[in-house]
Design a protein around this motif. Structure first.
Motif, PDB file in Angstrom:
ATOM      1  N   GLY A 227       1.024  -1.210  -0.170  1.00  0.00           N
ATOM      2  CA  GLY A 227      -0.020   0.020  -0.159  1.00  0.00           C
ATOM      3  C   GLY A 227       0.956   1.315  -0.021  1.00  0.00           C
ATOM      4  O   GLY A 227       0.004   2.423   0.113  1.00  0.00           O
ATOM      5  N   ARG A 228       2.028   1.103  -0.051  1.00  0.00           N
ATOM      6  CA  ARG A 228       2.847   2.278   0.304  1.00  0.00           C
ATOM      7  C   ARG A 228       2.738   3.287  -0.956  1.00  0.00           C
ATOM      8  O   ARG A 228       2.733   4.674  -0.721  1.00  0.00           O
ATOM      9  CB  ARG A 228       4.472   2.029   0.412  1.00  0.00           C
ATOM     10  N   SER A 229       2.626   2.929  -2.125  1.00  0.00           N
ATOM     11  CA  SER A 229       2.323   3.815  -3.134  1.00  0.00           C
ATOM     12  C   SER A 229       1.014   4.030  -3.627  1.00  0.00           C
ATOM     13  O   SER A 229       0.524   5.131  -4.523  1.00  0.00           O
ATOM     14  CB  SER A 229       2.795   3.186  -4.631  1.00  0.00           C
ATOM     15  N   GLY A 230      -0.072   3.731  -2.615  1.00  0.00           N
ATOM     16  CA  GLY A 230      -1.384   3.833  -3.185  1.00  0.00           C
ATOM     17  C   GLY A 230      -2.225   2.841  -3.908  1.00  0.00           C
ATOM     18  O   GLY A 230      -3.370   2.720  -4.098  1.00  0.00           O
ATOM     19  N   GLN A 231      -1.377   1.733  -4.101  1.00  0.00           N
ATOM     20  CA  GLN A 231      -1.633   0.552  -4.653  1.00  0.00           C
ATOM     21  C   GLN A 231      -1.025  -0.675  -3.866  1.00  0.00           C
ATOM     22  O   GLN A 231      -0.098  -0.220  -3.069  1.00  0.00           O
ATOM     23  CB  GLN A 231      -1.570   0.483  -6.198  1.00  0.00           C
ATOM     24  N   PHE A 232      -1.708  -1.838  -3.649  1.00  0.00           N
ATOM     25  CA  PHE A 232      -1.048  -2.704  -2.883  1.00  0.00           C
ATOM     26  C   PHE A 232       0.478  -2.986  -3.420  1.00  0.00           C
ATOM     27  O   PHE A 232       1.269  -3.067  -2.718  1.00  0.00           O
ATOM     28  CB  PHE A 232      -1.717  -3.941  -2.985  1.00  0.00           C
ATOM     29  N   PHE A 233       0.540  -3.161  -4.738  1.00  0.00           N
ATOM     30  CA  PHE A 233       1.862  -3.143  -5.301  1.00  0.00           C
ATOM     31  C   PHE A 233       2.082  -2.156  -6.254  1.00  0.00           C
ATOM     32  O   PHE A 233       1.210  -1.799  -6.926  1.00  0.00           O
ATOM     33  CB  PHE A 233       2.007  -4.644  -6.053  1.00  0.00           C
ATOM     34  N   ALA A 234       3.384  -1.382  -6.256  1.00  0.00           N
ATOM     35  CA  ALA A 234       3.511  -0.311  -7.119  1.00  0.00           C
ATOM     36  C   ALA A 234       3.378  -0.598  -8.648  1.00  0.00           C
ATOM     37  O   ALA A 234       3.008   0.069  -9.322  1.00  0.00           O
ATOM     38  CB  ALA A 234       4.700   0.444  -6.605  1.00  0.00           C
ATOM     39  N   HIS A 235       3.933  -1.900  -8.621  1.00  0.00           N
ATOM     40  CA  HIS A 235       3.959  -2.239 -10.182  1.00  0.00           C
ATOM     41  C   HIS A 235       2.683  -2.396 -10.685  1.00  0.00           C
ATOM     42  O   HIS A 235       2.178  -2.368 -12.199  1.00  0.00           O
ATOM     43  CB  HIS A 235       4.757  -3.435 -10.526  1.00  0.00           C
ATOM     44  N   GLN A 236       1.385  -2.410 -10.038  1.00  0.00           N
ATOM     45  CA  GLN A 236       0.002  -2.426 -10.290  1.00  0.00           C
ATOM     46  C   GLN A 236      -0.528  -1.133 -10.899  1.00  0.00           C
ATOM     47  O   GLN A 236      -1.663  -1.029 -11.422  1.00  0.00           O
ATOM     48  CB  GLN A 236      -0.827  -2.908  -9.357  1.00  0.00           C
ATOM     49  N   ILE A 237       0.410  -0.375 -11.101  1.00  0.00           N
ATOM     50  CA  ILE A 237       0.113   0.926 -11.961  1.00  0.00           C
ATOM     51  C   ILE A 237      -0.018   0.745 -13.340  1.00  0.00           C
ATOM     52  O   ILE A 237      -0.629   1.600 -13.941  1.00  0.00           O
ATOM     53  CB  ILE A 237       0.980   2.033 -11.474  1.00  0.00           C
ATOM     54  N   GLU A 238       0.651  -0.221 -13.672  1.00  0.00           N
ATOM     55  CA  GLU A 238       0.528  -0.794 -15.345  1.00  0.00           C
ATOM     56  C   GLU A 238       0.105  -2.189 -15.062  1.00  0.00           C
ATOM     57  O   GLU A 238       0.167  -3.005 -13.963  1.00  0.00           O
ATOM     58  CB  GLU A 238       2.008  -0.578 -15.953  1.00  0.00           C
ATOM     59  N   ASP A 239      -0.507  -2.494 -16.247  1.00  0.00           N
ATOM     60  CA  ASP A 239      -1.142  -4.050 -16.369  1.00  0.00           C
ATOM     61  C   ASP A 239      -0.046  -4.942 -16.726  1.00  0.00           C
ATOM     62  O   ASP A 239       0.014  -5.792 -17.800  1.00  0.00           O
ATOM     63  CB  ASP A 239      -2.206  -4.030 -17.507  1.00  0.00           C
ATOM     64  N   VAL A 240       0.668  -5.244 -15.644  1.00  0.00           N
ATOM     65  CA  VAL A 240       1.757  -6.127 -15.681  1.00  0.00           C
ATOM     66  C   VAL A 240       1.774  -7.203 -14.712  1.00  0.00           C
ATOM     67  O   VAL A 240       1.286  -6.739 -13.372  1.00  0.00           O
ATOM     68  CB  VAL A 240       3.212  -5.525 -15.935  1.00  0.00           C
ATOM     69  N   ILE A 241       2.145  -8.365 -14.621  1.00  0.00           N
ATOM     70  CA  ILE A 241       2.297  -9.328 -13.814  1.00  0.00           C
ATOM     71  C   ILE A 241       3.861  -9.705 -13.938  1.00  0.00           C
ATOM     72  O   ILE A 241       3.975 -10.609 -14.697  1.00  0.00           O
ATOM     73  CB  ILE A 241       1.541 -10.743 -13.701  1.00  0.00           C
ATOM     74  N   PRO A 242       4.572  -9.450 -13.010  1.00  0.00           N
ATOM     75  CA  PRO A 242       5.966 -10.076 -12.845  1.00  0.00           C
ATOM     76  C   PRO A 242       6.023 -11.680 -12.632  1.00  0.00           C
ATOM     77  O   PRO A 242       5.239 -12.013 -12.208  1.00  0.00           O
ATOM     78  CB  PRO A 242       6.762  -9.125 -11.592  1.00  0.00           C
ATOM     79  N   ASP A 243       7.149 -12.130 -13.004  1.00  0.00           N
ATOM     80  CA  ASP A 243       7.543 -13.449 -12.544  1.00  0.00           C
ATOM     81  C   ASP A 243       7.722 -13.710 -11.110  1.00  0.00           C
ATOM     82  O   ASP A 243       7.582 -14.817 -10.520  1.00  0.00           O
ATOM     83  CB  ASP A 243       8.653 -13.995 -13.383  1.00  0.00           C
ATOM     84  N   VAL A 244       8.588 -12.657 -10.669  1.00  0.00           N
ATOM     85  CA  VAL A 244       9.092 -12.795  -9.188  1.00  0.00           C
ATOM     86  C   VAL A 244       8.548 -11.360  -8.644  1.00  0.00           C
ATOM     87  O   VAL A 244       8.937 -10.392  -9.222  1.00  0.00           O
ATOM     88  CB  VAL A 244      10.535 -13.192  -9.123  1.00  0.00           C
ATOM     89  N   VAL A 245       8.113 -11.245  -7.401  1.00  0.00           N
ATOM     90  CA  VAL A 245       8.164 -10.269  -6.707  1.00  0.00           C
ATOM     91  C   VAL A 245       8.701 -10.344  -5.207  1.00  0.00           C
ATOM     92  O   VAL A 245       8.428 -11.311  -4.595  1.00  0.00           O
ATOM     93  CB  VAL A 245       6.857  -9.717  -6.466  1.00  0.00           C
ATOM     94  N   THR A 246       9.605  -9.332  -4.997  1.00  0.00           N
ATOM     95  CA  THR A 246      10.104  -9.453  -3.599  1.00  0.00           C
ATOM     96  C   THR A 246       9.452  -8.525  -2.619  1.00  0.00           C
ATOM     97  O   THR A 246       9.196  -7.415  -3.127  1.00  0.00           O
ATOM     98  CB  THR A 246      11.700  -9.181  -3.647  1.00  0.00           C
ATOM     99  N   MET A 247       9.507  -8.788  -1.474  1.00  0.00           N
ATOM    100  CA  MET A 247       8.679  -7.762  -0.293  1.00  0.00           C
ATOM    101  C   MET A 247       9.351  -7.967   0.812  1.00  0.00           C
ATOM    102  O   MET A 247       9.869  -9.133   1.298  1.00  0.00           O
ATOM    103  CB  MET A 247       7.243  -7.836  -0.624  1.00  0.00           C
ATOM    104  N   ALA A 248       8.964  -7.051   1.661  1.00  0.00           N
ATOM    105  CA  ALA A 248       9.503  -6.994   3.349  1.00  0.00           C
ATOM    106  C   ALA A 248       9.003  -5.804   3.951  1.00  0.00           C
ATOM    107  O   ALA A 248       7.820  -5.435   3.730  1.00  0.00           O
ATOM    108  CB  ALA A 248      10.936  -7.165   3.575  1.00  0.00           C
ATOM    109  N   LYS A 249       9.740  -4.945   4.502  1.00  0.00           N
ATOM    110  CA  LYS A 249       9.369  -3.662   4.970  1.00  0.00           C
ATOM    111  C   LYS A 249       7.857  -3.755   5.739  1.00  0.00           C
ATOM    112  O   LYS A 249       7.881  -4.118   6.827  1.00  0.00           O
ATOM    113  CB  LYS A 249       9.739  -2.565   4.320  1.00  0.00           C
ATOM    114  N   GLY A 250       7.017  -2.907   5.108  1.00  0.00           N
ATOM    115  CA  GLY A 250       5.726  -2.757   5.539  1.00  0.00           C
ATOM    116  C   GLY A 250       5.018  -4.060   5.762  1.00  0.00           C
ATOM    117  O   GLY A 250       4.016  -3.966   6.700  1.00  0.00           O
ATOM    118  N   LEU A 251       5.248  -5.102   5.477  1.00  0.00           N
ATOM    119  CA  LEU A 251       4.448  -6.607   5.470  1.00  0.00           C
ATOM    120  C   LEU A 251       4.344  -6.758   6.943  1.00  0.00           C
ATOM    121  O   LEU A 251       3.326  -7.459   7.112  1.00  0.00           O
ATOM    122  CB  LEU A 251       5.301  -7.488   4.529  1.00  0.00           C
ATOM    123  N   GLY A 252       5.257  -6.789   7.780  1.00  0.00           N
ATOM    124  CA  GLY A 252       5.318  -7.205   9.205  1.00  0.00           C
ATOM    125  C   GLY A 252       4.734  -5.945  10.062  1.00  0.00           C
ATOM    126  O   GLY A 252       4.744  -6.121  11.241  1.00  0.00           O
ATOM    127  N   GLY A 253       4.689  -4.801   9.377  1.00  0.00           N
ATOM    128  CA  GLY A 253       4.224  -3.506  10.335  1.00  0.00           C
ATOM    129  C   GLY A 253       5.328  -3.165  11.592  1.00  0.00           C
ATOM    130  O   GLY A 253       4.778  -2.751  12.597  1.00  0.00           O
TER     131      GLY A 253
END
Length: 390
Positions: A227-253
């Motif tokens: 949600g940091r960018s105003g969408q759950f994933f920032a890449h969702q601003i375009e209609d793409v689905i990556p093969d791999v997504v890495t995440m951390a930071k905000g996930l654990g609050g």
């Protein structure tokens, strides 16, 4: 200053210098130092405290879980890990093939992605100039900042760099040896370089390039996700689905958890014994993540986007601000002179926690639950801080 502050340099390695302030407590978007002074937290532990400090949902979830089952390792199934993995799979929206690997940090998530890339049998990995993917040796090799790498060379081999956002250069680099290119790594918004969003259409163009040559598109959402960018994933601003997504930071609050999500054929690259981590998927961290995900729904993300616009509209009116980059509550305030680091120090005197990723850029990554009133007050204090440097 307290005894703890004075003792810091005697007991901790000098990787950060001695921080100027000792924080003792926090509530929402406000933190309090050891002397009892309050600050508006516009950093959130570097985009980690998505729900701020002491959020009741996280406190309750973690308290219940640690009193029930604290740690098991991955030799056993636990419900919190399964629940969070299923929720992340749904949020990515890539279909039933998605699988999740849990770890403890963004660096570890990118290590997993690096190993996934090498598991294709191809050796070459392309990453962006000025990108940042972590401090471990593998994630550091992917980081396009030579000053961070040079003291620890030689790096793991096979990584080459392209100018961020330059699809023509990237295409030519791929075509030099497309059959040996395993993955293209990118951040949808470069954070550590000063909050630089990908140019419009770049993500879609990278997706097409990867499809043309059987290359993994790896998107680092460590700082931009949840949600940091105003969408759950920032890449969702375009209609793409990556093969791999890495995440951390905000996930654990606020609790340490990372994740590497893979879809399609990439989800099958790791088999038993290929990778692992003792603490990954820890039930307590997963309980925190479940609480975060329960709060950060679509409506919440829309509110983050609106808060970001409020921040941008007000900040762009300040005398010393040239422009404000970014989306949602991940903003880079570009100043008219190289005084960002001085602004961080002066900000303490004005009750602000700020960050300077570059000499002329102040980065704002506040808790996503910051109120409109706190945003307005923060802008007033930022104005006073910048004016105090004249």
């Amino acid at each position: 200053m307290s005894h703890a502050h004075d003792t810091w340099p005697e007991v901790l390695m000098n990787t950060y210098g001695t921080p100027p302030i000792e924080l003792s407590s926090g509530e929402g978007a406000i933190v309090t130092d050891a002397d009892g002074r309050d600050y508006i937290d516009l950093l959130a532990g570097i985009a980690v405290n998505a729900l701020g400090h002491g959020h009741p949902a996280i406190v309750e979830a973690v308290s219940q879980q640690v009193a029930t089952l604290g740690h098991t390792s991955n030799l056993f199934v636990t419900a919190p890990a399964v629940h969070v993995a299923a929720e992340l799979k749904k949020r990515l929206g890539a279909g039933d093939s998605t699988r999740v690997f849990f770890c403890n940090s963004g660096g570890e998530a990118n290590e997993a992605a690096f190993k996934l890339a090498r598991s294709t049998g191809r050796a070459r990995v392309l990453a962006a100039v000025n990108g940042f993917h972590g401090r471990t040796m593998g994630s550091l090799a992917l980081t396009g900042q030579p000053d961070k790498r040079k003291a620890f060379e030689p790096m793991p081999a096979g990584v080459e760099f392209y100018p961020y956002g330059d699809i023509d250069y990237l295409t030519k680099l791929v075509e030099v040896n497309p059959g040996d290119t395993a993955a293209i790594f990118l951040e949808p918004i470069q954070g550590e370089t000063g909050v630089i969003p990908a140019p419009e259409g770049f993500l879609s163009a990278v997706r097409e390039l990867c499809d043309d040559h059987g290359i993994l598109m790896v998107v680092d959402e460590v700082q931009t996700g949840v949600g940091r960018s105003g969408q759950f994933f920032a890449h969702q601003i375009e209609d793409v689905i990556p093969d791999v997504v890495t995440m951390a930071k905000g996930l654990g609050g606020g609790l340490p958890i990372g994740a590497c999500l893979a879809t399609g054929d990439a989800a099958e690259l790791f088999g038993p014994g290929a990778h692992g981590t003792t603490f990954g998927g820890n039930p307590v961290s997963c309980a925190a993540a479940a609480a975060v995900l329960d709060v950060v729904d679509e409506d919440f993300c829309e509110e983050v986007a609106a808060k970001g616009e409020r921040f941008i509209d007000a900040l762009t009116q300040l005398d010393h601000v040239v422009e404000v980059r970014g989306r949602g509550l991940m903003l880079g305030v570009v100043l008219d002179s190289p005084v960002a680091k001085q602004a961080v120090t002066a900000g303490y005197e004005h009750g602000l926690i700020l960050n300077a990723p570059a000499d002329n850029i102040v980065r704002l990554t506040p808790p996503l639950i910051i109120t409109d009133e706190q945003i307005d007050e923060a802008v007033t204090r930022i104005d006073a801080t910048l004016n105090s440097l004249d």
